[in-house]
Scaffold this motif. Structure first.
Motif, PDB file in Angstrom:
ATOM      1  N   GLY A  32      -5.310 -27.883  51.259  1.00 51.00           N
ATOM      2  CA  GLY A  32      -6.034 -28.293  50.065  1.00 51.00           C
ATOM      3  C   GLY A  32      -7.375 -27.598  49.963  1.00 51.00           C
ATOM      4  O   GLY A  32      -7.865 -27.000  50.942  1.00 51.00           O
ATOM      5  N   TYR A  33      -7.980 -27.675  48.808  1.00 52.79           N
ATOM      6  CA  TYR A  33      -9.249 -26.990  48.558  1.00 52.79           C
ATOM      7  C   TYR A  33     -10.391 -27.574  49.384  1.00 52.79           C
ATOM      8  O   TYR A  33     -11.119 -26.854  50.061  1.00 52.79           O
ATOM      9  CB  TYR A  33      -9.578 -27.071  47.062  1.00 52.79           C
ATOM     10  CG  TYR A  33     -10.912 -26.474  46.693  1.00 52.79           C
ATOM     11  CD1 TYR A  33     -11.047 -25.106  46.492  1.00 52.79           C
ATOM     12  CD2 TYR A  33     -12.038 -27.278  46.548  1.00 52.79           C
ATOM     13  CE1 TYR A  33     -12.272 -24.550  46.162  1.00 52.79           C
ATOM     14  CE2 TYR A  33     -13.263 -26.739  46.204  1.00 52.79           C
ATOM     15  CZ  TYR A  33     -13.382 -25.369  46.018  1.00 52.79           C
ATOM     16  OH  TYR A  33     -14.599 -24.825  45.700  1.00 52.79           O
ATOM     17  N   SER A  60     -18.543 -17.666  46.380  1.00 52.27           N
ATOM     18  CA  SER A  60     -18.351 -19.020  46.893  1.00 52.27           C
ATOM     19  C   SER A  60     -16.868 -19.311  47.049  1.00 52.27           C
ATOM     20  O   SER A  60     -16.007 -18.532  46.603  1.00 52.27           O
ATOM     21  CB  SER A  60     -18.960 -20.045  45.923  1.00 52.27           C
ATOM     22  OG  SER A  60     -18.225 -20.059  44.719  1.00 52.27           O
ATOM     23  N   LYS A  61     -16.568 -20.439  47.665  1.00 50.47           N
ATOM     24  CA  LYS A  61     -15.173 -20.857  47.814  1.00 50.47           C
ATOM     25  C   LYS A  61     -14.534 -21.112  46.451  1.00 50.47           C
ATOM     26  O   LYS A  61     -13.359 -20.774  46.232  1.00 50.47           O
ATOM     27  CB  LYS A  61     -15.097 -22.126  48.685  1.00 50.47           C
ATOM     28  CG  LYS A  61     -13.670 -22.561  48.986  1.00 50.47           C
ATOM     29  CD  LYS A  61     -13.616 -23.677  50.018  1.00 50.47           C
ATOM     30  CE  LYS A  61     -14.103 -24.995  49.470  1.00 50.47           C
ATOM     31  NZ  LYS A  61     -13.798 -26.131  50.365  1.00 50.47           N
ATOM     32  N   ALA A  62     -15.310 -21.673  45.525  1.00 47.25           N
ATOM     33  CA  ALA A  62     -14.791 -21.930  44.174  1.00 47.25           C
ATOM     34  C   ALA A  62     -14.427 -20.620  43.481  1.00 47.25           C
ATOM     35  O   ALA A  62     -13.387 -20.516  42.816  1.00 47.25           O
ATOM     36  CB  ALA A  62     -15.816 -22.700  43.342  1.00 47.25           C
ATOM     37  N   ASP A  63     -15.273 -19.599  43.637  1.00 49.65           N
ATOM     38  CA  ASP A  63     -14.984 -18.288  43.049  1.00 49.65           C
ATOM     39  C   ASP A  63     -13.674 -17.723  43.610  1.00 49.65           C
ATOM     40  O   ASP A  63     -12.840 -17.198  42.871  1.00 49.65           O
ATOM     41  CB  ASP A  63     -16.119 -17.309  43.346  1.00 49.65           C
ATOM     42  CG  ASP A  63     -17.387 -17.625  42.578  1.00 49.65           C
ATOM     43  OD1 ASP A  63     -17.378 -18.587  41.792  1.00 49.65           O
ATOM     44  OD2 ASP A  63     -18.391 -16.925  42.768  1.00 49.65           O
ATOM     45  N   PHE A  70     -11.218 -19.396  44.952  1.00 42.36           N
ATOM     46  CA  PHE A  70     -10.106 -20.237  44.513  1.00 42.36           C
ATOM     47  C   PHE A  70      -9.663 -19.885  43.098  1.00 42.36           C
ATOM     48  O   PHE A  70      -8.468 -19.693  42.834  1.00 42.36           O
ATOM     49  CB  PHE A  70     -10.542 -21.704  44.583  1.00 42.36           C
ATOM     50  CG  PHE A  70      -9.446 -22.687  44.286  1.00 42.36           C
ATOM     51  CD1 PHE A  70      -8.435 -22.915  45.204  1.00 42.36           C
ATOM     52  CD2 PHE A  70      -9.427 -23.396  43.096  1.00 42.36           C
ATOM     53  CE1 PHE A  70      -7.431 -23.832  44.943  1.00 42.36           C
ATOM     54  CE2 PHE A  70      -8.430 -24.310  42.833  1.00 42.36           C
ATOM     55  CZ  PHE A  70      -7.430 -24.528  43.759  1.00 42.36           C
ATOM     56  N   ILE A  71     -10.623 -19.771  42.181  1.00 44.35           N
ATOM     57  CA  ILE A  71     -10.293 -19.462  40.790  1.00 44.35           C
ATOM     58  C   ILE A  71      -9.712 -18.059  40.673  1.00 44.35           C
ATOM     59  O   ILE A  71      -8.739 -17.828  39.949  1.00 44.35           O
ATOM     60  CB  ILE A  71     -11.544 -19.601  39.891  1.00 44.35           C
ATOM     61  CG1 ILE A  71     -12.052 -21.049  39.909  1.00 44.35           C
ATOM     62  CG2 ILE A  71     -11.229 -19.158  38.468  1.00 44.35           C
ATOM     63  CD1 ILE A  71     -11.051 -22.080  39.458  1.00 44.35           C
ATOM     64  N   GLU A  72     -10.305 -17.116  41.414  1.00 40.68           N
ATOM     65  CA  GLU A  72      -9.800 -15.735  41.399  1.00 40.68           C
ATOM     66  C   GLU A  72      -8.364 -15.686  41.916  1.00 40.68           C
ATOM     67  O   GLU A  72      -7.507 -14.972  41.373  1.00 40.68           O
ATOM     68  CB  GLU A  72     -10.700 -14.858  42.262  1.00 40.68           C
ATOM     69  CG  GLU A  72     -10.393 -13.380  42.186  1.00 40.68           C
ATOM     70  CD  GLU A  72     -10.880 -12.732  40.906  1.00 40.68           C
ATOM     71  OE1 GLU A  72     -10.254 -11.748  40.480  1.00 40.68           O
ATOM     72  OE2 GLU A  72     -11.879 -13.211  40.336  1.00 40.68           O
TER      73      GLU A  72
END
Length: 202
Positions: A27-28, A53-56, A58-60
């Motif tokens: 999971g994230y 970042s981790k969010a970047d 993940f979205i990428e």
């Protein structure tokens, strides 16, 4: 210059592969940049060279996985029996497009929604990239439906744009139901989509 570029590309792909495996398994929220770096046999610092970042990341990753999942329209139609009902053809197309997202399961899909809500305020440009995935799906579906019209599966005057937007709304509803209703199974998700696609195209 070329060697450096290839090395960066290879490193980026290793990070992608490691992140996909860890996000899918843990999971994230429970995946860290350090874990991704270890899995990719690199350093946390080097991960941050590629992704802020981790969010970047993940979205990428989601954007890349989604785009790679789509074959050219000519290839798609090599495997389609145009003598079948339009609803069955469209459902199979949607099923194939969504297989990567179904693979992630409820937990990570909740986190996708959570990350996207966070990005609305913190990184609107990154959020736009996420939203562009939805527009990409709708545009691809319009192209697919227009091709069905050209092949006589759908009537010539059929409004592909309205149908594609209606299908998108259906998917949004069914996935919300699946993600936030704990007892709602993947089988029920797929059956709900199938029933509504049948209603739209019959």
């Amino acid at each position: 210059m070329g060697l450096a570029s290839n090395k960066n590309d290879n490193e980026r792909q290793k990070i992608f592969a490691a992140a996909l495996e860890l996000f899918s398994a843990k999971g994230y929220e429970d995946t860290t940049i350090q874990q991704i770096a270890n899995k990719a046999e690199t350093t946390e610092k080097k991960v941050h060279i590629h992704f802020e970042s981790k969010a970047d990341l993940f979205i990428e990753l989601m954007a890349t996985e989604f785009k790679l999942d789509q074959d050219p329209i000519e290839v798609i139609f090599q495997e389609i029996d145009v003598n079948k009902a339009a609803s069955e053809i469209v459902y199979r197309y949607i099923y194939n497009r969504l297989k990567h997202f179904r693979f992630f399961g409820k937990k990570i899909m909740r986190e996708i929604f959570s990350v996207s809500l966070h990005l609305i305020k913190s990184k609107p440009n990154m959020m736009k990239k996420f939203i562009d995935l939805d527009f990409l799906f709708v545009d691809d579906l319009i192209t697919f439906l227009n091709e069905l019209k050209a092949k006589g599966v759908l009537p010539e005057g059929y409004d592909s744009n309205q149908a594609a937007e209606t299908v998108y709304s259906t998917l949004a509803f069914e996935f919300l139901l699946y993600v936030y209703e704990e007892e709602h199974t993947e089988e029920q998700l797929l059956q709900g989509i199938k029933n509504k696609v049948h209603f739209i195209f019959t």
